[in-house]
Structures are given as structure tokens and as C-alpha cells.
Scaffold this motif. Structure first.
Motif, PDB file in Angstrom:
ATOM      1  N   ALA A  36       0.824  -1.208   0.000  1.00 17.65           N
ATOM      2  CA  ALA A  36       0.000   0.000   0.000  1.00 17.65           C
ATOM      3  C   ALA A  36       0.858   1.258   0.000  1.00 17.65           C
ATOM      4  O   ALA A  36       0.429   2.310  -0.500  1.00 17.65           O
ATOM      5  N   LEU A  37       2.070   1.165   0.523  1.00 14.09           N
ATOM      6  CA  LEU A  37       3.000   2.292   0.528  1.00 14.09           C
ATOM      7  C   LEU A  37       3.774   2.411  -0.781  1.00 14.09           C
ATOM      8  O   LEU A  37       4.597   3.327  -0.933  1.00 14.09           O
ATOM      9  N   GLY A  38       3.545   1.485  -1.707  1.00 15.61           N
ATOM     10  CA  GLY A  38       4.227   1.551  -3.002  1.00 15.61           C
ATOM     11  C   GLY A  38       5.623   0.985  -3.001  1.00 15.61           C
ATOM     12  O   GLY A  38       6.470   1.389  -3.814  1.00 15.61           O
ATOM     13  N   ILE A  43      10.302  -5.315  -1.901  1.00 12.71           N
ATOM     14  CA  ILE A  43       9.929  -6.455  -1.065  1.00 12.71           C
ATOM     15  C   ILE A  43      10.500  -7.718  -1.706  1.00 12.71           C
ATOM     16  O   ILE A  43      10.091  -8.116  -2.789  1.00 12.71           O
ATOM     17  N   VAL A  44      11.447  -8.355  -1.022  1.00 22.72           N
ATOM     18  CA  VAL A  44      12.131  -9.517  -1.610  1.00 22.72           C
ATOM     19  C   VAL A  44      11.764 -10.829  -0.932  1.00 22.72           C
ATOM     20  O   VAL A  44      12.131 -11.908  -1.413  1.00 22.72           O
ATOM     21  N   ALA A 120       3.709   6.129   9.787  1.00 24.59           N
ATOM     22  CA  ALA A 120       4.769   7.130   9.821  1.00 24.59           C
ATOM     23  C   ALA A 120       6.150   6.482   9.912  1.00 24.59           C
ATOM     24  O   ALA A 120       7.102   6.934   9.268  1.00 24.59           O
ATOM     25  N   LEU A 121       6.259   5.429  10.717  1.00 24.87           N
ATOM     26  CA  LEU A 121       7.537   4.723  10.878  1.00 24.87           C
ATOM     27  C   LEU A 121       8.044   4.181   9.547  1.00 24.87           C
ATOM     28  O   LEU A 121       9.177   4.459   9.131  1.00 24.87           O
ATOM     29  N   LEU A 122       7.200   3.402   8.877  1.00 20.64           N
ATOM     30  CA  LEU A 122       7.625   2.793   7.623  1.00 20.64           C
ATOM     31  C   LEU A 122       7.762   3.832   6.517  1.00 20.64           C
ATOM     32  O   LEU A 122       8.641   3.723   5.654  1.00 20.64           O
ATOM     33  N   GLY A 123       6.898   4.828   6.547  1.00 15.55           N
ATOM     34  CA  GLY A 123       7.019   5.905   5.575  1.00 15.55           C
ATOM     35  C   GLY A 123       8.342   6.629   5.698  1.00 15.55           C
ATOM     36  O   GLY A 123       8.979   6.970   4.686  1.00 15.55           O
ATOM     37  N   ASP A 127      11.118   6.178   2.764  1.00 14.43           N
ATOM     38  CA  ASP A 127      10.870   7.358   1.936  1.00 14.43           C
ATOM     39  C   ASP A 127       9.503   7.292   1.254  1.00 14.43           C
ATOM     40  O   ASP A 127       9.373   7.539   0.053  1.00 14.43           O
ATOM     41  N   ARG A 128       8.484   6.970   2.027  1.00 16.83           N
ATOM     42  CA  ARG A 128       7.117   6.936   1.514  1.00 16.83           C
ATOM     43  C   ARG A 128       6.216   7.804   2.400  1.00 16.83           C
ATOM     44  O   ARG A 128       5.106   7.434   2.733  1.00 16.83           O
TER      45      ARG A 128
END
Length: 273
Positions: A36-38, A43-44, A120-123, A127-128
Motif C-alpha cells: 500500500a506504501l508503493g 519487497i524480496v 509514519a515509521l515505515l514511511g 521514503d514513503r
């Protein structure tokens, strides 16, 4: 100006990742959130339980399950980041990953509003920020919609397993989601930090069951079916109680699924009257 490090649920600060980040997600709901964050190109690896979004996860290699991670399979993918969860992944597994994964990002949302910090953390790390802000706006809108309705109180038993029968403590994410529509889980216990205590076993002859008005049979981790529902509905010990199936993904998956999950719970609560 250099971005400030993002701090995860374990209190560890993570510097922003570069465009070449290689992410292994060991949490199904987090995998869905990463898409969802693009972040699909970064993602491996994922677990076999990471099934959403269905049309995209098929292309991502599996590395075992949330509790049975294949360490060598993760190592072969050469990840820069592994995302784990305190409830879903075992501490010894995470320690093994630390030996070769530069960044272990620990997550632990306990209430729906914690998803805002998770976005917010993952963004920030990947850089998302713009995509994270859009998700946060959507979640905030759902929470505001909840607040304008009066939800009749319901006392519920949320069942996640059988043989032995297991439910959820009140300090779990599931219980917090249900409270959004004024559904309160029984028994009235808190599990604290201990994993097993957060999902306690119970018997249908427990005295506190007299307080329960509605029994919710989850679709995960145990896949309850209409046959289970009908058998329990016919049980004399549950006479006068509503027994129904509930979509466990909508109630237990945090991340981006929480937005649709709130809509689902609102429909369920309205139907219950």
C-alpha cells in the motif's frame, strides 16, 4: 537537512533506507501495508501467510511461516531490512536474523490508533511519507465517522482456536478494534507482555460466560466454519446467545487493512442492532 531517525516499537532508531533497500516482511499485515506504501519493488521475501494483495504477493519468494521462519532462505535473499512483530514472531528467530540483517524493524501496534505511528515509521524509513500521510488521513476519517454514532454495548467472546478453546485478552489489538463499536471482550482479563497470556484458553462452563451476549468465531488463525457455528448455536450452554462467524483479517490485521476493518465492524455492529 538530514531526516531524523525513525524509532520502532523496540526503541531502536532507523536511518532512512536508500532506494536499494531489500525488505523481508515476516508479518502478513505489514506485507500488505508495504504494498500500500508503493514498496513492491523492494519487497524480496515474505511468509506463506502473507497473502495480500493476492495479485502481487505471488511474485515474492516465501521464507516459511511467522513462527517457522527459514533462516537460510532469508539469508539467501540478502535483505537490508526485516520487519517483525512482537506478537507474531518468536524472539529466538529475530535474534538469529540480527546476525546478518543490518536493520530489524520491530512493530507492535496494540490499538487501532497505533496504525498512525506505524504508517509514519515505515514511511520515514522507506521514503514513503506522502503515501503514509494518505493512509493516515483515511484512518483518521474512519475514526471520526465512528465517533458520531452511538454504538450499543455488547459483551462478546471472540474465539480464535479450538482444542483447546482460546480467546483474546483485553489488551490485544483485536479487543481494541472491537471496542471501537462498543463491543467488549470477555473474560475481563489482560495478558500483559506474555504472549500466551494474551490469548488465554477457556472452557464453555466458565462462570464469566454468563455475561456474554455474542460469540464471535474468527476465520483465523483457526478457520471456523458454518458447521462450527451451527454446532455451538445448538449447545445448551450457549442458549440465548448469538453465535456468528467473523472475518479475522478485518479485526486482527493492522496496517492498511485497519481502514477497511473499521468499515467492516461498523456494518457488523449496525446489523446487530
Amino acid at each position: 537537512m538530514r531526516a531524523a531517525p525513525a524509532v520502532d516499537a523496540a526503541g531502536v532508531a532507523h536511518a532512512p533506507a536508500g532506494a536499494n533497500a531489500r525488505i523481508v516482511s515476516l508479518v502478513p499485515s505489514i506485507t500488505e501495508l508495504l504494498f500500500a506504501l508503493g514498496l513492491e519493488r523492494q519487497i524480496v521475501g515474505r511468509t506463506g501467510f502473507c497473502i495480500h494483495p493476492r495479485e502481487h504477493v505471488r511474485a515474492v519468494p516465501k521464507v516459511g511461516g511467522t513462527k517457522a521462519v527459514k533462516i537460510d532462505a532469508v539469508r539467501a535473499l540478502k535483505p537490508t531490512h526485516a520487519i517483525v512483530n512482537i506478537d507474531e514472531n518468536e524472539a529466538p528467530t529475530v535474534e538469529k536474523l540480527r546476525a546478518f540483517v543490518p536493520d530489524i524493524v520491530v512493530t507492535h501496534p496494540l490499538v487501532p490508533r497505533d496504525n498512525l505511528a506505524l504508517y509514519a515509521l515505515l514511511g520515514a524509513i522507506f521514503d514513503r511519507q506522502d503515501a503514509a500521510a494518505r493512509l493516515a488521513g483515511s484512518l483518521e476519517a474512519k475514526l471520526r465517522a465512528l465517533a458520531v454514532e452511538a454504538w450499543p454495548e455488547q459483551r462478546v467472546l471472540y474465539v480464535i482456536w479450538r482444542e483447546p478453546w482460546m480467546t483474546v485478552a483485553r489488551d490485544t489489538y483485536i479487543s481494541a478494534m472491537l471496542r471501537l463499536v462498543n463491543w467488549h471482550t470477555w473474560p475481563a482479563v489482560r495478558g500483559g507482555s506474555a504472549g500466551a497470556a494474551r490469548y488465554p484458553p477457556f472452557d464453555f462452563d466458565a462462570p464469566w460466560l454468563a455475561n456474554v451476549e455474542r460469540v464471535l468465531l474468527s476465520s483465523e488463525p483457526y478457520r471456523f466454519t458454518a458447521a462450527h457455528r451451527d454446532a455451538l448455536a445448538a449447545d445448551a450452554s450457549l442458549s440465548g446467545k448469538t453465535v456468528q462467524l467473523i472475518d479475522g483479517e478485518m479485526v486482527s490485521w493492522y496496517g492498511s487493512r485497519a481502514i477497511a476493518g473499521i468499515d467492516y465492524l461498523m456494518r457488523l455492529a449496525r446489523a446487530a442492532g
